[in-house]
Write a protein that holds these residues in place. Structure first.
Motif, mmCIF file in Angstrom:
data_model
loop_
_atom_site.group_PDB
_atom_site.id
_atom_site.type_symbol
_atom_site.label_atom_id
_atom_site.label_comp_id
_atom_site.label_asym_id
_atom_site.label_seq_id
_atom_site.Cartn_x
_atom_site.Cartn_y
_atom_site.Cartn_z
ATOM 1 N N VAL A 1 0.853 -1.192 0.000
ATOM 2 C CA VAL A 1 0.000 0.000 0.000
ATOM 3 C C VAL A 1 0.885 1.237 0.000
ATOM 4 O O VAL A 1 2.045 1.185 0.400
ATOM 5 C CB VAL A 1 -0.937 0.030 1.233
ATOM 6 N N SER A 2 0.337 2.349 -0.432
ATOM 7 C CA SER A 2 1.113 3.587 -0.468
ATOM 8 C C SER A 2 1.466 3.992 0.957
ATOM 9 O O SER A 2 0.803 3.582 1.917
ATOM 10 C CB SER A 2 0.300 4.686 -1.135
ATOM 11 N N PRO B 1 2.655 0.754 -5.468
ATOM 12 C CA PRO B 1 1.309 1.330 -5.483
ATOM 13 C C PRO B 1 1.214 2.368 -6.607
ATOM 14 O O PRO B 1 2.206 3.025 -6.941
ATOM 15 C CB PRO B 1 1.185 1.983 -4.113
#
Lengths: 425, 797
Positions: free
Chosen positions: B422-423, B769
């Protein structure tokens, strides 16, 4: 000529192009053993017992009792177990497994089915060596036939027994005929033997319990199930049950595969193979494939063809490849050729074989080319001694034994080569 | 236990053990090459053949399982004959080049040839020659010397996690090689050099520079990552020539990362600062220590006089020793300021007021090998902690489940059970999802401060899978890597990790970034009271500026700086701000081992000694204090920093600076105040955790520290700088983002943060991401950019 009971080649006709097919096989009692097992609900234990009684010994070369090997497979093991057929017939002089697969492939399939049933195995591989592509294709066709007829696959002949069989072809490395190197090769790895223990029965293909037998061993099984282990034993000699295929090559009039009962005199086999070519004298014979010690002709003529008799004579039955050499053969040159084979085929994994096979070859080659010295003979023996029994697999022994036997039995010829820088014959 | 007898001596060996195990236990040496305690058994060299009663032929001790009543003979005629036979085979094709072989003097083949080899060879044929391979800048090859033991191959497969070397060919033609055209790029590759029993794989940087018997072997501790690997530093003529591992099974085992092993080249760098220097009338001049120290103190006092004591600040690298960091803060505090910090790359300091103790690993290093499930949060694990990654790899092999929450998907070279990529901005919500899944699964109340945040998130499948993995296993730990510790929401991340750990009774902690990340706290090199503070100190509150505040041009009131081993363009979170702040500061004292760019922003350069030239202590990530002595004397006029700081205290006539040895300093930090281990505590006083609000959709930077840029020594290690890990930073992004920007893989793009702008080559990584660009920090190329995380602009040129 004497008539024998044949257990593997009865009714097999190499010149008939349709003779190998399922229909022909069924006509000569093919798959009768499998049907009998299924219809009579013969238990796996009974089958193993029958094979034990038959005194069938591994036909690949080591001669290990087959029934005993089968009984090593863990019975209660949950999960996959494997059955592997070693058709990686690479020993110089041996060509019997090729012909079983070429001319009688269903007998192998039926033998494997029985073995799989006896050991509770659901998956099998038939590892065929790389140079016999046509044979691989024929096996593929035979498996298709068996599958279509319901002999192979899920719920065989309507029973609970299922078995999937796959052909797998190698690429021609001799070492892949060593059973654990063969397993590595199936797994997609470099074909190098594993050290034992653990043995394949505990840690085999993909780390699962695995039984590996030679093609001819499996091919011997249907007859045993049809006729009983004791009858099979009676065909041969005690501890040396049944019949065996011998691949006769070299200086004979009719080289080829011959099935004879264990214990048949060598002279009978020689006669079947048409006798010595050109009526020459038998100088030496390698009775069990190129890795076995050579025996002088006179010793050989007195020997019977079974495990114990040949061992008594000083060699081994091995794979049953009988290499006949007449009086015109230069034994130094013969050894030069054999040593080169083992030098080239050593896998390179363990030290004595990797380094020793090249050394042996170079010395023999030097003697053959008139550059040897007397010390070389003892050196050869000593190097062979340092290889034998010290390697991971038997290839080291296979390279060492021919050298020791040749130098022992034909020392005069080696000395002549060294002294006169040329051949005696 | 199985009872056996070796050479007439009784020994009990655990079931499944081998004859070799028994012999080792008894202290009976059986010659061997391919056997290694940490690698799988190959039994291919055959050197360990021994006689076993009832066995028809000699058996390899390394691969022969013990059986009850077994009688083994290692020195009988049969055994010796077998061993000598094997030795002869090993030697026939081995070159007789010992006089020019780097392995000479420390070669197992050479040593054993003395005992088992013949005086003269019976082999008269031509010897085999094998072509050498180019395996990269670290390993030099002489493949003709190879004895095919396959230790290097097995190391790759089993320890490094990647098979970069293999044995190709058959028989005499078999040779060890890498895949066609590839070098060996593992961050653990140097261990292959140690493992090679002959001179086939030797150290390229060390090659032909000394004979092993000329080297003095001195113990030391690695100053790089938080593991604290134990070293043997080898010295000749007062120069560090080579670094090797010192076995310590609970820390580095018998391994070293390449960073620990090859960084020593930086110690001998041309860039070493060897004379004190001062800037006078706009020019730099070399001067005496007296002048330099007087100049430094005068400068700092002038700042104090003009701007007040709060304008004095000190920054120490976490790669400095405990003693150095302790004296740095003591000096600053004696001057009246609490502006001191060692957490240079940390961005979020909100949790300082919530800390209950000294943050640490939370378990022992050895525990890593015994876990059933692990969650790694925000880490470039293999590059930041190569040997911790290795330990986890072994744990996974034993069945542990490895879970990861990360803004990238770098290959850990092991099986990862679940991975949430995930970012950076989404890391907090992902952890909240995991917590929510656990709370739901367990049917418990949300831990303190988390009920609001878990209401705001919806549990994704991967978060649920991670939760399941953690809940299903007994021995579980959660570790925060460098990315988490440098993250702008470190406070939320740590609070959520603590809450997750509490729900499942797991342990949690930080993978210490630097050799003294724990030691910096213990030394009180932080602006607030954490460790062993007296009532008196508590009342004075000790509240100073943290690293970020000191270096933020908007926030900082500092005008006078003391830098200890700090290179602001590489060592801090926001290099652009730091450089600007220091360049405009009134007075900067730079204590450093290297010149670097310090002249651009400093007023005094004080040459100090690196770890090899001073005594000191590092407290590793598990809270183990390891002291060491200097192994060579300081270069030129360089002096140990603890002495420099002591004198700076003396010159200002401060009490309590009368140390005679570094041990006195250490005793003051550690012993007098009791057991510091009792103060290791990761728990925060958790407050309400809010889901951070982010504005418009922006592109986020993922700014990791490249493995060989992490500290000032490794940055100057020439060979490491030539490895594939040292390529110039690129702007990594997904193909979606590349397409959106209208650029292709390999195109040059404009990358900017604030008013810092550079041009980098774009590169494609579809595992990133979609809204992220990965641009490494701590690099000269990217130093003008800002914070390691946060908004970044990328545009087509």
């Amino acid at each position: 000529m004497t008539e024998f009971t044949l257990t593997m080649t009865n009714g097999v006709n190499a010149s008939d192009p349709e003779n190998w097919r399922l229909k022909s096989y069924e006509r000569r009692e093919g798959y009768a053993a499998l049907k009998k097992i299924i219809s009579d609900r013969i238990s796996p234990e009974e089958i193993i017992e029958e094979v034990k009684k038959s005194a069938l010994r591994g036909r690949g070369g080591a001669g290990f009792p087959t029934g005993l090997k089968w009984s090593f497979m863990p019975k209660q093991y949950e999960g996959e177990k494997y059955l592997v057929c070693n058709s990686d017939e690479g020993e110089p002089g041996t060509f019997k497994d090729r012909d079983i697969m070429r001319y009688n492939p269903h007998i192998l399939i039926e033998g494997m089915l029985i073995a799989a049933y006896a050991m509770g195995v659901k998956t099998g591989y038939n590892y065929i060596h790389g140079e016999i592509w046509d044979t691989y294709l024929r096996m593929e066709e035979a498996i298709d036939e068996a599958r279509a007829a319901g002999y192979l696959g899920d719920r065989i002949l309507g029973s609970d027994f299922s078995f999937q069989l796959y052909n797998h072809h190698g690429y021609g490395a001799y070492i892949c005929g060593e059973e654990t190197a063969l397993l590595e090769s199936i797994e997609g790895k470099k074909g190098q033997p594993r050290f034992k223990p653990p043995f394949p029965a505990n840690y085999g293909l993909y780390g699962k319990p695995t039984t590996i037998n030679n093609t001819e061993t499996f091919a011997s099984v249907p007859w045993i199930i049809r006729n009983g282990g004791e009858k099979y034993l009676d065909l041969g000699k005690p501890n040396n049950g049944g019949t065996k295929l011998f691949s006769v090559s070299g200086h004979v009039n009719k080289p080829g595969n011959y099935e004879i009962p264990m214990g048949t005199p060598f002279s009978v086999l020689l006669e079947m193979a048409g006798g010595m070519r050109g009526g020459k004298k038998l100088k030496g014979c390698i009775p069990g494939g190129s890795s076995m010690p050579v025996l002088p002709g006179d010793v050989m003529m007195e020997t019977d063809m079974d495990y114990d008799s040949i061992a008594k004579a000083g060699s081994m039955l091995g794979s049953g490849a009988v290499i006949i050499m007449d009086e015109t053969t230069c034994m130094v040159k013969a050894l030069d050729r054999l040593s080169y084979f083992y030098f080239e085929e050593s896998c390179g994994q363990c030290t004595p074989c990797r380094e020793g096979t090249g050394w042996l070859y170079r010395i023999v080659n030097r003697i053959e080319n008139g550059k040897g010295c007397m010390e070389d003979l003892d050196l050869l023996d000593n190097i062979a001694d340092n290889i034998q029994g010290r390697t991971i697999c038997a290839l080291g022994d296979a390279a060492a034994m021919p050298v020791r036997a040749m130098v022992e039995h034909f020392r005069d010829e080696f000395i002549y080569h060294i002294e006169h820088k040329k051949c005696m014959v | 236990m199985i009872n056996i007898e070796i050479d007439g001596k009784q020994i009990s060996v655990p079931k499944g053990g081998t004859v070799m195990d028994g012999a080792k236990e008894l202290g009976i040496y059986i010659p061997h090459f391919c056997y290694h305690k940490k690698l799988s058994i190959a039994a291919n060299c055959r050197m360990c053949l021994v006689q076993v009663e009832k066995a028809p032929k000699p058996l390899p001790a390394c691969a022969t399982p013990v059986m009850e009543g077994m009688k083994v003979f290692t020195r009988t005629e049969q055994a010796i004959a077998a061993q000598k036979g094997v030795m002869e085979f090993l030697l026939i094709n081995h070159p007789l080049d010992c006089p020019i072989c780097d392995q000479g003097g420390e070669c197992q083949l050479q040593d054993l040839a003395v005992g088992y080899g013949a005086g003269e060879s019976r082999y008269t044929e031509d010897k085999r020659v094998v072509t050498n391979k180019n395996l990269g800048p670290l390993i030099s090859t002489d493949m003709t010397r190879c004895i095919h033991c396959t230790r290097c191959v097995r190391f790759g497969q089993e320890i490094a996690g990647i098979m970069e070397l293999g044995q190709a060919g058959r028989g005499e033609h078999s040779e060890i090689l890498s895949f066609v055209g590839k070098s060996v790029d593992s961050e653990l590759s140097g261990n292959m050099i140690d493992l090679c029993p002959v001179g086939a794989l030797v150290s390229k940087p060390f090659r032909y520079s000394a004979r092993s018997w000329e080297l003095s072997r001195r113990k030391s501790i690695s100053p790089h990552c938080g593991l604290g690997s134990n070293l043997v530093v080898q010295v000749k003529n007062n120069r560090v020539m080579r670094v090797l591992p010192r076995d310590n099974d609970v820390i580095n085992e018998c391994w070293l990362s390449d960073k620990d092993r090859f960084s020593y080249e930086g110690l001998n760098s041309e860039d070493r600062l060897s004379q004190p220097m001062i800037k006078r009338d706009g020019g730099w001049q070399v001067c005496s220590w007296e002048d330099a120290l007087a100049f430094a103190i005068d400068g700092l006092l002038a700042v104090k006089g003009k701007y007040g004591v709060q304008a004095i600040g000190a920054l120490g690298s976490p790669h400095s020793t405990l003693e150095e960091l302790y004296l740095l803060q003591k000096l600053v505090r004696a001057m009246g300021s609490s502006n001191v910090d060692h957490r240079l790359r940390q961005a979020d300091f909100r949790l300082d007021s919530q800390l209950q103790g000294v943050p640490w690993l939370g378990t022992s290093v050895d525990d890593l090998s015994k876990l059933d499930a692990v969650l790694i949060v925000g880490s470039t694990l293999r590059k930041d902690h190569p040997l911790i990654a290795q330990r986890l790899r072994q744990a996974v092999k034993e069945g542990a489940q490895l879970n990861v929450v990360n803004p990238h998907s770098d290959d850990l070279l092991t099986n990862v059970a679940n991975e949430a990529v995930v970012s950076p901005n989404a890391m907090v919500s992902t952890l909240a999802e995991i917590l929510k899944a656990l709370v739901q699964n367990k049917g418990v109340d949300a831990p303190k401060g988390t009920s609001a945040i878990i209401k705001m998130v919806t549990v994704t499948a991967v978060a649920r899978n991670i939760a399941t993995s953690l809940i299903d296993n007994k021995s579980v730990a959660i570790y925060l890597g460098n990315i988490a510790q440098h993250h702008p929401q470190y406070s939320e991340i740590l609070s959520l990790v603590q809450s997750i750990a509490r729900v499942i009774s797991a342990r949690f902690g930080m993978l210490g970034e630097a050799a003294n990340s724990v030691g910096g706290y213990v030394a009180n090199a932080v602006p607030m009271p954490v460790y062993n503070v007296t009532e008196e100190i508590k009342q004075s509150e000790w509240s100073g500026l943290n690293a970020s505040q000191m270096l933020d041009p908007g926030e900082s009131q500092c005008q006078g700086y003391m830098l200890l081993n700090v290179e602001p363009e590489y060592d801090v979170n926001n290099s652009r701000q730091a450089l600007r702040t220091l360049e405009t500061a009134a007075f900067v004292v730079s204590m450093n081992c290297f010149r670097g760019n310090a002249m651009d922003y400093s007023d005094v350069l004080l040459p100090i000694a690196p770890f090899t030239e001073t005594s000191g202590t590092f407290i590793n990530t598990e809270g183990r204090a390891q002291s060491f002595n200097g192994v060579v004397s300081p270069l030129g006029a360089a002096r140990p920093a603890w002495k420099v700081l002591r004198v700076m205290g003396n010159l200002q006539k401060f009490d309590g600076f009368e140390y005679e040895t570094s041990e006195h300093v250490r005793e003051e930090v550690l012993s007098e105040n009791g057991d510091f281990k009792g103060r290791l505590d990761n728990n925060l006083n958790v407050r309400d955790i809010k889901l951070p609000a982010f504005g418009e959709q922006v592109i986020q930077r993922i700014g990791e520290v490249p493995i060989y840029q992490a500290d000032s020594i490794v940055r100057r290690a020439e060979s490491l700088q030539q490895t594939s890990d040292s390529v110039e930073p690129r702007a990594w992004m997904s193909s979606v983002l590349l397409k959106k920007l209208g650029v292709s893989d390999g195109d040059v793009v404009k990358v900017s943060q604030g008013d810092g702008e550079i041009q980098l080559r774009a590169a494609c990584d579809d595992k990133l991401p979609l809204d992220c660009v990965r641009v490494a920090g701590a690099h000269s190329k990217t130093a003008v950019l800002g914070a390691m995380f946060g908004e970044i602009m990328v545009a087509k040129l």
